[in-house]
Design a protein around this motif. Sequence first.
Motif, mmCIF file in Angstrom:
data_model
loop_
_atom_site.group_PDB
_atom_site.id
_atom_site.type_symbol
_atom_site.label_atom_id
_atom_site.label_comp_id
_atom_site.label_asym_id
_atom_site.label_seq_id
_atom_site.Cartn_x
_atom_site.Cartn_y
_atom_site.Cartn_z
ATOM 1 N N PHE A 24 31.393 46.967 12.634
ATOM 2 C CA PHE A 24 30.408 47.982 12.287
ATOM 3 C C PHE A 24 29.186 47.921 13.207
ATOM 4 O O PHE A 24 28.374 48.834 13.230
ATOM 5 C CB PHE A 24 29.943 47.805 10.835
ATOM 6 N N SER A 25 29.069 46.837 13.944
ATOM 7 C CA SER A 25 27.958 46.643 14.872
ATOM 8 C C SER A 25 28.472 45.859 16.068
ATOM 9 O O SER A 25 29.286 44.944 15.905
ATOM 10 C CB SER A 25 26.820 45.881 14.182
ATOM 11 N N VAL A 26 28.016 46.223 17.259
ATOM 12 C CA VAL A 26 28.437 45.506 18.464
ATOM 13 C C VAL A 26 27.201 45.094 19.264
ATOM 14 O O VAL A 26 26.145 45.733 19.171
ATOM 15 C CB VAL A 26 29.363 46.370 19.353
ATOM 16 N N GLY A 27 27.338 44.032 20.041
ATOM 17 C CA GLY A 27 26.227 43.587 20.874
ATOM 18 C C GLY A 27 24.969 43.383 20.053
ATOM 19 O O GLY A 27 24.981 42.745 19.004
ATOM 20 N N SER A 28 23.865 43.941 20.535
ATOM 21 C CA SER A 28 22.599 43.825 19.812
ATOM 22 C C SER A 28 22.255 45.111 19.067
ATOM 23 O O SER A 28 21.097 45.357 18.728
ATOM 24 C CB SER A 28 21.462 43.446 20.775
ATOM 25 N N ALA A 29 23.267 45.951 18.811
ATOM 26 C CA ALA A 29 23.044 47.226 18.134
ATOM 27 C C ALA A 29 22.821 47.014 16.639
ATOM 28 O O ALA A 29 23.370 46.099 16.032
ATOM 29 C CB ALA A 29 24.235 48.160 18.354
ATOM 30 N N GLY A 30 22.033 47.885 16.052
ATOM 31 C CA GLY A 30 21.835 47.890 14.608
ATOM 32 C C GLY A 30 20.691 46.994 14.168
ATOM 33 O O GLY A 30 20.323 46.034 14.851
ATOM 34 N N CYS A 48 21.515 39.989 17.678
ATOM 35 C CA CYS A 48 22.889 40.362 17.348
ATOM 36 C C CYS A 48 23.107 40.112 15.861
ATOM 37 O O CYS A 48 22.807 39.017 15.366
ATOM 38 C CB CYS A 48 23.867 39.535 18.177
ATOM 39 N N LEU A 49 23.620 41.115 15.152
ATOM 40 C CA LEU A 49 23.803 40.962 13.709
ATOM 41 C C LEU A 49 24.807 39.863 13.360
ATOM 42 O O LEU A 49 24.817 39.368 12.234
ATOM 43 C CB LEU A 49 24.255 42.288 13.088
ATOM 44 N N GLY A 50 25.621 39.461 14.322
ATOM 45 C CA GLY A 50 26.604 38.417 14.048
ATOM 46 C C GLY A 50 26.070 37.008 14.136
ATOM 47 O O GLY A 50 26.735 36.063 13.687
ATOM 48 N N SER A 73 12.440 44.496 14.998
ATOM 49 C CA SER A 73 13.219 45.528 15.680
ATOM 50 C C SER A 73 12.337 46.696 16.110
ATOM 51 O O SER A 73 11.410 47.084 15.395
ATOM 52 C CB SER A 73 14.312 46.046 14.732
ATOM 53 N N LYS A 74 12.663 47.277 17.258
ATOM 54 C CA LYS A 74 11.898 48.439 17.736
ATOM 55 C C LYS A 74 12.082 49.639 16.821
ATOM 56 O O LYS A 74 11.335 50.610 16.898
ATOM 57 C CB LYS A 74 12.296 48.787 19.163
ATOM 58 N N GLU A 75 13.092 49.589 15.936
ATOM 59 C CA GLU A 75 13.344 50.691 15.002
ATOM 60 C C GLU A 75 12.604 50.493 13.674
ATOM 61 O O GLU A 75 12.938 51.122 12.670
ATOM 62 C CB GLU A 75 14.846 50.828 14.737
ATOM 63 N N VAL A 76 11.616 49.645 13.659
ATOM 64 C CA VAL A 76 10.882 49.356 12.430
ATOM 65 C C VAL A 76 10.311 50.624 11.800
ATOM 66 O O VAL A 76 10.170 50.713 10.569
ATOM 67 C CB VAL A 76 9.768 48.311 12.700
ATOM 68 N N PHE A 77 10.022 51.644 12.612
ATOM 69 C CA PHE A 77 9.449 52.887 12.086
ATOM 70 C C PHE A 77 10.418 53.601 11.147
ATOM 71 O O PHE A 77 9.993 54.213 10.159
ATOM 72 C CB PHE A 77 9.071 53.817 13.244
ATOM 73 N N VAL A 93 19.604 49.930 6.140
ATOM 74 C CA VAL A 93 20.609 49.498 7.115
ATOM 75 C C VAL A 93 20.780 50.595 8.159
ATOM 76 O O VAL A 93 21.111 51.739 7.826
ATOM 77 C CB VAL A 93 21.967 49.223 6.429
ATOM 78 N N HIS A 94 20.553 50.251 9.419
ATOM 79 C CA HIS A 94 20.763 51.181 10.534
ATOM 80 C C HIS A 94 21.839 50.600 11.436
ATOM 81 O O HIS A 94 21.689 49.497 11.964
ATOM 82 C CB HIS A 94 19.465 51.384 11.318
ATOM 83 N N LEU A 95 22.942 51.340 11.569
ATOM 84 C CA LEU A 95 24.058 50.893 12.395
ATOM 85 C C LEU A 95 24.358 51.917 13.482
ATOM 86 O O LEU A 95 23.871 53.049 13.434
ATOM 87 C CB LEU A 95 25.308 50.706 11.526
ATOM 88 N N HIS A 96 25.184 51.489 14.438
ATOM 89 C CA HIS A 96 25.743 52.401 15.428
ATOM 90 C C HIS A 96 27.261 52.442 15.220
ATOM 91 O O HIS A 96 28.020 52.486 16.183
ATOM 92 C CB HIS A 96 25.422 51.947 16.853
ATOM 93 N N SER A 97 27.687 52.410 13.980
ATOM 94 C CA SER A 97 29.107 52.352 13.653
ATOM 95 C C SER A 97 29.839 53.556 14.245
ATOM 96 O O SER A 97 29.321 54.669 14.302
ATOM 97 C CB SER A 97 29.293 52.274 12.142
#
Length: 213
Positions: A24-30, A48-50, A73-77, A93-97
């Motif tokens: 559901f998440s890869v690399g440092s996404a999400g 990384c969520l993992g 996270s830069k997406e804190v907003f 929860v914000h993902l790039h699924s």
Amino acid sequence: MSSKEREVREDIVRLSRSLYQRGFSVGSAGNISAAVDDGILITPTNSCLGFLDPERISKISHDGRHQSGDRASKEVFLHKAFYETRPGTGAVVHLHSTFATALSCLVDIDPDDCVPALTPYVVMRVGKVKLLDYVRPGDEKAGDLIRALGGKHAAVLLANHGPVVTGKDISSAVYAAEELEETAKLLVMLRGLPRRLLSDDNVAELRSVFGER
């Protein structure tokens, strides 16, 4: 640190790892956040969520000031906007699924209801999903777009970016994000095929019995 906060930190690590291990998440996404009594815990930027360390999870005050841990996270907003406008929000929860993000890239989806009522569970756990206009990742305008919704949506799709889903606690937010991804997968698989959606009466019954998201 209170025992409750320590427990929430461990929950973030455990559930984030599960999301990562299942793709559901890869690399440092999400990024994931959860409210505590004196602030908000949020996964650090470029983490990384993992492989999260509970001690390094960022903690900010309710007005956004950094209190401890790594930089948020830069997406804190995105996260702050939901806590500010939607009472009862305990986690975001914000993902790039893959499939939810694919859905966010399609030009022919309904921006006011971009995840139609295909199954009862998307109605029960996610609710009506709004598509938000594209903005650069980390842009404060994303928070403005969410605040403009006035707390009416528990989940949104960021155009060409991915889903943001809320819940009363970290577990329910993660489960809702998973439900959204699986429903998006079904919608993509069924494109071009005759499909049967739940009727308005079906949806009204679900909302009456299980509450409106």
